[in-house]
Design a protein around this motif. Sequence first.
Motif, PDB file in Angstrom:
ATOM      1  N   GLU A 169       0.830  -1.211   0.000  1.00  0.00           N
ATOM      2  CA  GLU A 169       0.000   0.000   0.000  1.00  0.00           C
ATOM      3  C   GLU A 169       0.864   1.260   0.000  1.00  0.00           C
ATOM      4  OE1 GLU A 169      -3.925  -1.491   2.478  1.00  0.00           O
ATOM      5  OE2 GLU A 169      -2.078  -1.045   3.584  1.00  0.00           O
ATOM      6  N   ALA A 170       1.940   1.245   0.762  1.00  0.00           N
ATOM      7  CA  ALA A 170       2.842   2.399   0.823  1.00  0.00           C
ATOM      8  C   ALA A 170       3.514   2.644  -0.529  1.00  0.00           C
ATOM      9  CB  ALA A 170       3.887   2.205   1.915  1.00  0.00           C
TER      10      ALA A 170
ATOM     11  N   ASP B 279       2.384   1.751  -3.474  1.00  0.00           N
ATOM     12  CA  ASP B 279       1.342   2.218  -4.388  1.00  0.00           C
ATOM     13  C   ASP B 279       1.044   3.698  -4.157  1.00  0.00           C
ATOM     14  OD1 ASP B 279      -0.719   1.752  -6.406  1.00  0.00           O
ATOM     15  OD2 ASP B 279      -2.156   2.002  -4.751  1.00  0.00           O
ATOM     16  N   PHE B 280       0.865   4.087  -2.901  1.00  0.00           N
ATOM     17  CA  PHE B 280       0.594   5.487  -2.568  1.00  0.00           C
ATOM     18  C   PHE B 280       1.751   6.387  -3.012  1.00  0.00           C
ATOM     19  CE2 PHE B 280       0.818   9.230   0.077  1.00  0.00           C
ATOM     20  CZ  PHE B 280      -0.490   9.694   0.089  1.00  0.00           C
ATOM     21  N   ALA B 281       2.973   5.988  -2.677  1.00  0.00           N
ATOM     22  CA  ALA B 281       4.149   6.793  -3.005  1.00  0.00           C
ATOM     23  C   ALA B 281       4.323   6.943  -4.511  1.00  0.00           C
ATOM     24  CB  ALA B 281       5.397   6.183  -2.375  1.00  0.00           C
ATOM     25  N   ASN B 282       4.120   5.871  -5.260  1.00  0.00           N
ATOM     26  CA  ASN B 282       4.260   5.954  -6.715  1.00  0.00           C
ATOM     27  C   ASN B 282       3.208   6.857  -7.345  1.00  0.00           C
ATOM     28  OD1 ASN B 282       6.601   4.412  -7.465  1.00  0.00           O
ATOM     29  ND2 ASN B 282       5.495   2.592  -6.814  1.00  0.00           N
ATOM     30  N   LYS B 283       2.057   6.987  -6.711  1.00  0.00           N
ATOM     31  CA  LYS B 283       0.999   7.861  -7.223  1.00  0.00           C
ATOM     32  C   LYS B 283       1.179   9.321  -6.807  1.00  0.00           C
ATOM     33  CE  LYS B 283      -2.575   4.358  -7.542  1.00  0.00           C
ATOM     34  NZ  LYS B 283      -3.788   3.801  -6.937  1.00  0.00           N
ATOM     35  N   HIS B 284       1.781   9.564  -5.625  1.00  0.00           N
ATOM     36  CA  HIS B 284       1.789  10.907  -5.061  1.00  0.00           C
ATOM     37  C   HIS B 284       3.154  11.585  -4.961  1.00  0.00           C
ATOM     38  CE1 HIS B 284      -2.095   9.252  -3.680  1.00  0.00           C
ATOM     39  NE2 HIS B 284      -2.500  10.496  -3.880  1.00  0.00           N
TER      40      HIS B 284
END
Length: 113
Positions: free
Chosen positions: A5-6, A8-13
């Motif tokens: 999840e981290a 995924d979040f980091a790659n998006k934001h």
Amino acid sequence: MDKIEALDFANKHFNSVFNSSNTHFANVNKAKPVWWIEIPINKIKSPNLPYIHLLLKSDRALNWLKVDRQYFVDNLAGFKVRENKDVICLEINSNTFQNMVGPNRASFKQFLI
């Protein structure tokens, strides 16, 4: 939050590329305000890896530390090393971003993005 999840979040934001090879993740410890991280020595010595990303989840945020791999190489003697696992151990205070173990209690705040 878990590592997938981290990432995924980091790659998006965040403006970078995060994967299992270049990134370590930790949730803040429930017993005391620290993040525990173990980084393999062979990863630190790999010339193909310019940065080691630390994604550190607190109650309030996902913190990104972009640490130049050479920093670990140059300061290896200052970190706690677990010889049996061939890793350096970090215990980073979630309030000050200071490493709490090993001879070098360096601050990682300079790497906070």
